[in-house]
Design a protein around this motif. Structure first.
Motif, short mmCIF file in Angstrom:
data_model
loop_
_atom_site.label_atom_id
_atom_site.label_comp_id
_atom_site.label_asym_id
_atom_site.label_seq_id
_atom_site.Cartn_x
_atom_site.Cartn_y
_atom_site.Cartn_z
N ARG A 13 42.37 72.74 17.65
CA ARG A 13 42.93 71.42 17.32
C ARG A 13 41.84 70.36 17.35
O ARG A 13 41.81 69.45 16.51
N ARG A 14 40.93 70.47 18.31
CA ARG A 14 39.82 69.52 18.38
C ARG A 14 38.98 69.60 17.12
O ARG A 14 38.57 68.58 16.55
N ASP A 57 47.95 67.69 25.97
CA ASP A 57 49.17 67.08 25.42
C ASP A 57 49.31 67.53 23.97
O ASP A 57 49.12 66.77 23.02
N GLU A 58 49.66 68.81 23.81
CA GLU A 58 49.65 69.45 22.50
C GLU A 58 50.57 68.76 21.50
O GLU A 58 50.21 68.60 20.33
N ASP A 59 51.76 68.37 21.94
CA ASP A 59 52.71 67.73 21.02
C ASP A 59 52.15 66.42 20.47
O ASP A 59 52.27 66.13 19.28
N LYS A 62 49.27 67.19 17.99
CA LYS A 62 49.83 67.69 16.72
C LYS A 62 50.47 66.56 15.93
O LYS A 62 50.32 66.48 14.70
N SER A 63 51.17 65.68 16.62
CA SER A 63 51.82 64.54 15.96
C SER A 63 50.78 63.61 15.34
O SER A 63 50.94 63.16 14.20
N LEU A 64 49.72 63.32 16.08
CA LEU A 64 48.67 62.45 15.56
C LEU A 64 47.94 63.10 14.38
O LEU A 64 47.59 62.42 13.41
N LEU A 65 47.74 64.41 14.45
CA LEU A 65 47.11 65.11 13.33
C LEU A 65 47.98 65.03 12.08
O LEU A 65 47.47 64.78 10.98
N ALA A 66 49.27 65.23 12.24
CA ALA A 66 50.19 65.17 11.10
C ALA A 66 50.22 63.75 10.51
O ALA A 66 50.20 63.57 9.29
#
Length: 90
Positions: A13-14, A57-59, A62-66
């Motif tokens: 993710r990073r 804080d995976e959620d 992921k939300s910021l990436l989306a």
């Protein structure tokens, strides 16, 4: 002194975040200089503002990436339209 390491999914993710950042900057630099400076400053401040989000804080990540993907798509469309009306890059 304990040092925590990223798990493989956190590391991946990073890498996705860094790739997105670089793509934002490359896309912004296709604009005329006066416009690209504003976009680059906005991108840098936005990423810096969210740099305190913990990798665990995976959620949220992921939300910021989306959200970033949606914004990048919009920026790309606007840049494509802008550069088409200028007749090319810069």
């Amino acid at each position: 002194m304990s040092r925590s390491f990223l798990t493989l999914p956190q590391f991946m993710r990073r890498q996705a975040v860094l790739k997105q950042y670089r793509t934002f900057l490359r896309t912004a630099r296709r604009l005329p200089l006066d416009q690209s400076e504003d976009i680059v400053a906005w991108v840098r401040s936005d990423f810096k503002a969210n740099s305190s989000v913990e990798p665990s804080d995976e959620d949220r990540v992921k939300s910021l990436l989306a959200q970033g993907e949606r914004m990048l798509k919009e920026l790309t469309q606007n840049v494509d339209l802008s550069t088409a009306s200028y007749g090319g890059d810069k």
